[in-house]
Design an enzyme around this catalytic site. Structure first.
Site, PDB file in Angstrom:
ATOM      1  N   CYS A 280      -2.335   2.791   9.168  1.00 12.04           N
ATOM      2  CA  CYS A 280      -3.340   1.807   8.798  1.00 12.04           C
ATOM      3  C   CYS A 280      -4.530   1.835   9.770  1.00 12.04           C
ATOM      4  O   CYS A 280      -5.669   1.584   9.365  1.00 12.04           O
ATOM      5  CB  CYS A 280      -2.744   0.404   8.791  1.00 12.04           C
ATOM      6  SG  CYS A 280      -1.596   0.096   7.426  1.00 12.04           S
TER       7      CYS A 280
ATOM      8  N   HIS B 106       0.851  -1.190   0.000  1.00  8.21           N
ATOM      9  CA  HIS B 106       0.000   0.000   0.000  1.00  8.21           C
ATOM     10  C   HIS B 106       0.890   1.245   0.000  1.00  8.21           C
ATOM     11  O   HIS B 106       1.980   1.229   0.585  1.00  8.21           O
ATOM     12  CB  HIS B 106      -0.874   0.061   1.256  1.00  8.21           C
ATOM     13  CG  HIS B 106      -2.186  -0.637   1.152  1.00  8.21           C
ATOM     14  ND1 HIS B 106      -2.868  -1.088   2.261  1.00  8.21           N
ATOM     15  CD2 HIS B 106      -2.977  -0.945   0.090  1.00  8.21           C
ATOM     16  CE1 HIS B 106      -4.003  -1.653   1.890  1.00  8.21           C
ATOM     17  NE2 HIS B 106      -4.087  -1.582   0.571  1.00  8.21           N
TER      18      HIS B 106
END
Length: 269
Positions: A263, A169
């Protein structure tokens, strides 16, 4: 450097890791053979929430749902710009149900919510950065979602290609310091994307692979304070030299799932 960095109060959405576990493997960090200490994870997560509040930020919660062990990673669920919400369509079937409770949370509060037509993993890969949105692709979010985000938000989207599976990511390889600058690990990106970043951010704070593997780039900055993994000591030193104030928060239990501070943090803009 003069003490001139000015923090801006932020509003964050988080999800308690009551059901956090590693039950499947969808990135190189994950192994169901490595047990998660849920009590330790809850303590670490609460320390992050407390750190945000201690620095003047607002923290709101979405209720965790049994059977969704990765729901704690709130950043992946949506991206919010100007009060508009682009939800998530996860690549992994195991995570697809996570989008529903997050989208419901925003809808109940009157936000305009759009469910993406392409694979799109929220702030995991879409990072608002002042005048534009930096957008990652290569492992999770599809390039088509970058175009969808630009049409929905009316904000220029700059596509960046990730090439190292450990940094699957964008938010594992880059974070925004303020409207004009970022910190990132160059080798996580394709050659063309590295050139784009160098042109956009000639004064960027560059991280080593060791910093990145310690989840140092999965950080949150309020313009002055950087909530950062304590393992990223070299990066913290570089940030301090630039006038930022590192705030170490240990989320090592979440590293077992390939996640960290960012996150676990959805920013509501």
């Amino acid at each position: 450097m003069p003490d001139s960095r000015v923090p801006r109060r932020r509003r964050f959405l988080v999800c308690e890791p009551r059901h956090f576990a590693v039950r499947y493997a969808i990135n190189p960090w994950m192994s169901p053979d490595r047990p998660v200490d849920v009590i330790r994870a809850l303590d670490q997560w609460q320390a992050l929430v407390d750190a945000y509040r201690d620095h003047g930020h607002t923290v709101e919660r979405v209720a965790p749902v049994p059977g969704l062990p990765d729901m704690v990673f709130a950043a992946n669920a949506a991206v919010v710009v100007g009060g508009r919400v682009l939800g998530s369509r996860f690549r992994a079937p195991e995570r697809r149900a996570e989008s529903l409770p997050y989208e419901a949370w925003f809808k109940e509060r009157g936000y305009e919510v759009q469910h993406p037509g392409s694979v799109c993993e929220g702030e995991g890969d879409l990072t608002p950065a002042g005048r534009w949105i930096l957008a990652g692709t290569g492992f999770r979010t599809a390039p088509e979602a970058h175009r969808e985000a630009q049409e929905f938000f009316g904000v220029p989207v700059i596509s960046l290609t990730l090439v190292d599976p450990y940094f699957y990511h964008l938010d594992t390889a880059l974070f925004v310091l303020d409207d004009d600058n970022v910190a990132y690990y160059p080798e996580a990106f394709s050659p063309g994307s590295r050139e784009v970043l160098a042109r956009l951010y000639p004064d960027a704070v560059l991280a080593t692979r060791e910093d990145a593997l310690a989840f140092g780039l999965n950080s949150v900055c309020d313009g002055r304070h950087v909530f950062i993994s304590p393992g990223a000591t070299a990066l913290a030193g570089r940030l301090a030299e630039r006038g930022y104030v590192p705030v170490p928060v240990d989320l090592s239990e979440f590293h077992k799932a390939g996640g960290g501070i960012k996150c676990c943090t959805q920013e509501i803009r």
